[in-house]
Scaffold this motif. Structure first.
Motif, short mmCIF file in Angstrom:
data_model
loop_
_atom_site.label_atom_id
_atom_site.label_comp_id
_atom_site.label_asym_id
_atom_site.label_seq_id
_atom_site.Cartn_x
_atom_site.Cartn_y
_atom_site.Cartn_z
N THR A 266 -18.28 10.88 1.34
CA THR A 266 -18.33 9.33 1.38
C THR A 266 -17.10 8.94 1.22
OG1 THR A 266 -18.65 9.48 -1.25
CG2 THR A 266 -20.49 9.22 0.03
N ASN B 163 -24.03 -2.33 6.74
CA ASN B 163 -25.26 -1.88 7.07
C ASN B 163 -25.75 -2.29 8.54
OD1 ASN B 163 -25.56 -0.15 4.75
ND2 ASN B 163 -26.38 -1.68 3.53
N LEU C 111 -23.48 -0.46 11.24
CA LEU C 111 -23.41 0.97 11.23
C LEU C 111 -24.87 1.63 10.86
CD1 LEU C 111 -20.09 1.90 9.60
CD2 LEU C 111 -20.66 1.52 12.12
N THR D 110 -26.06 2.85 5.13
CA THR D 110 -24.82 3.58 5.27
C THR D 110 -23.74 3.12 4.04
OG1 THR D 110 -24.85 3.25 7.57
CG2 THR D 110 -22.69 3.79 6.70
N VAL E 121 -19.37 3.95 0.97
CA VAL E 121 -19.83 4.43 2.46
C VAL E 121 -19.97 5.85 2.87
CG1 VAL E 121 -19.56 3.39 4.87
CG2 VAL E 121 -18.59 2.15 2.72
N MET E 122 -21.31 6.11 3.32
CA MET E 122 -21.42 7.41 3.94
C MET E 122 -20.62 7.85 4.95
SD MET E 122 -23.67 8.59 1.98
CE MET E 122 -24.12 10.18 2.79
N ALA E 123 -19.86 8.80 5.15
CA ALA E 123 -18.86 9.15 6.32
C ALA E 123 -19.01 10.22 6.71
CB ALA E 123 -17.43 8.76 5.80
N PHE F 20 -14.25 6.70 12.54
CA PHE F 20 -15.47 6.08 11.63
C PHE F 20 -14.64 4.84 10.72
CE2 PHE F 20 -17.55 5.42 7.53
CZ PHE F 20 -18.81 5.12 8.14
#
Length: 367
Positions: free
Chosen positions: A187, A208, A211, A215, A226-228, A238
């Motif tokens: 994240t 959201n 992406l 997310t 944020v998920m990465a 990203f």
């Protein structure tokens, strides 16, 4: 609390059309930050404007330690009698930007810590710059650029700017990279520059929407997680997409700021007052809000809306009352005060009185 102001600048921040801002302007990536470096060194080559060694013995001691590293040993009595008018002890500090790599160059600032009158024309000898952990991260050396100068003659002295401080552009070379957590974990945390629950929620919704749902999520008023991707190259791409997403930030809280030194008053657009009457001088200001209902034409598919209408009347007579109807904004009060040519200081007195009475629906800050 009384504030006397000779001149007063009043700034009323009026409501404006909401504009979207990029994520990079609203938040920063957690862990991506600059680090401060500091060191101690010697500046040589001054034109008689260096330290007075009788008052700054650490300058002589520092020079003696440096000379000993080159095999030059001075007798103790000569060290005590040394007069070094062209040498100055200085502190050196710099800011190491994020992701700086060995071999890159950064600017440094050099400041006298002794009795040196000017560093103009001097050169900084090799100085190690350390971080908070005591490790050396850069080495600084070079010719100083001092923005000020001074002149003295027959007891008179003239100084322009501050000649005891100078800069060396690209004066330090990075020797060690600072590890960061950017490429670790699954994240990325975005930290808002100004904590606000509304902005945090809107940021999550914008991410959201762009992406994919799920997310991003809000951790609190200042942090969005944020998920990465874990791969560094994919993560860079990203974040590039992420920081260019546009978000409409939340409105600032209602606030009135008074600068007692410069006489500046800043009034936010959301500042309102509740019903109140203030006696001040020989002015009577009446502000009445009368909303009107606007009906659409038949078959026009329009909507019924309420249109605000404010009537302001100002009288100058024996009566000494400011009458405020509920919901009146302070920019209307400012206009009313200006119409009668009253001193801007009157507005400050009114604001303080409203705050004390509990009728000012805003935070009053005096700096």
């Amino acid at each position: 609390m009384k504030i006397r102001l000779l001149t007063l600048l009043i700034i009323v921040i009026l409501p404006a059309t909401a504009l979207a801002e990029r994520v990079k302007d609203l938040a920063s990536v957690a862990g991506v930050r600059a680090n401060q470096l500091v060191g101690y060194g010697l500046v040589v080559g001054l034109d008689g404007t260096g330290d007075q060694t009788q008052q700054t013995p650490f300058t002589v001691q520092s020079l003696n330690n440096m000379l000993s590293q080159f095999g030059i040993i001075l007798p103790p009595d000569q060290v005590r009698r040394a007069q070094l008018k062209n040498v100055a002890a200085v502190s050196v500090h710099a800011e190491l930007p994020p992701f700086a790599k060995p071999g890159q160059q950064i600017d440094v600032t050099v400041s006298s810590i002794g009795t040196a009158k000017s560093l103009r024309g001097g050169s900084l000898l090799l100085t190690a710059l350390k971080g908070a952990d005591g490790k050396i991260y850069a080495l600084a050396q070079g010719n100083l650029i001092a923005s000020g100068f001074g002149a003295a003659q027959d007891g008179s002295r003239v100084t322009v700017n501050v000649p005891s401080t100078g800069r060396i552009p690209n004066g330090a070379t990075v020797e060690r990279a600072i590890p960061n957590s950017f490429a670790s974990g699954s994240t990325i945390d975005l930290n808002l520059h100004n904590a606000d629950f509304t902005t945090s929620l809107r940021l999550v919704e914008a991410i959201n929407k762009t992406l994919g749902e799920g997310t991003a999520r809000s951790v609190d008023a200042s942090t969005v997680q944020v998920m990465a991707p874990r791969d560094p190259s994919q993560r860079v791409a990203f974040v590039s997409v992420l920081e260019n997403i546009e978000v409409e930030p939340g409105d600032a809280p209602a606030r009135v700021i008074i600068n007692s030194r410069t006489g500046t008053v800043v009034i936010g657009s959301h500042v309102r007052v509740s019903p109140a009457a203030v006696s001040h001088g020989n002015l009577t200001v009446r502000i009445t809000a009368r909303p009107e209902v606007s009906q659409p034409s038949p078959l026009s598919q329009g909507q019924t809306v309420v249109v605000p209408r404010t009537e302001i009347s100002v009288e100058e007579k024996d009566s000494r009352m400011f009458l405020f109807a509920p919901g009146v904004s302070l920019d209307e009060i400012v206009n009313a005060v200006n119409q009668v040519g009253a001193a801007p200081g009157d507005l400050v007195a009114i604001l303080e009185a409203l705050k004390e009475a509990g009728s000012l629906r805003a935070e009053l800050i005096v700096i």
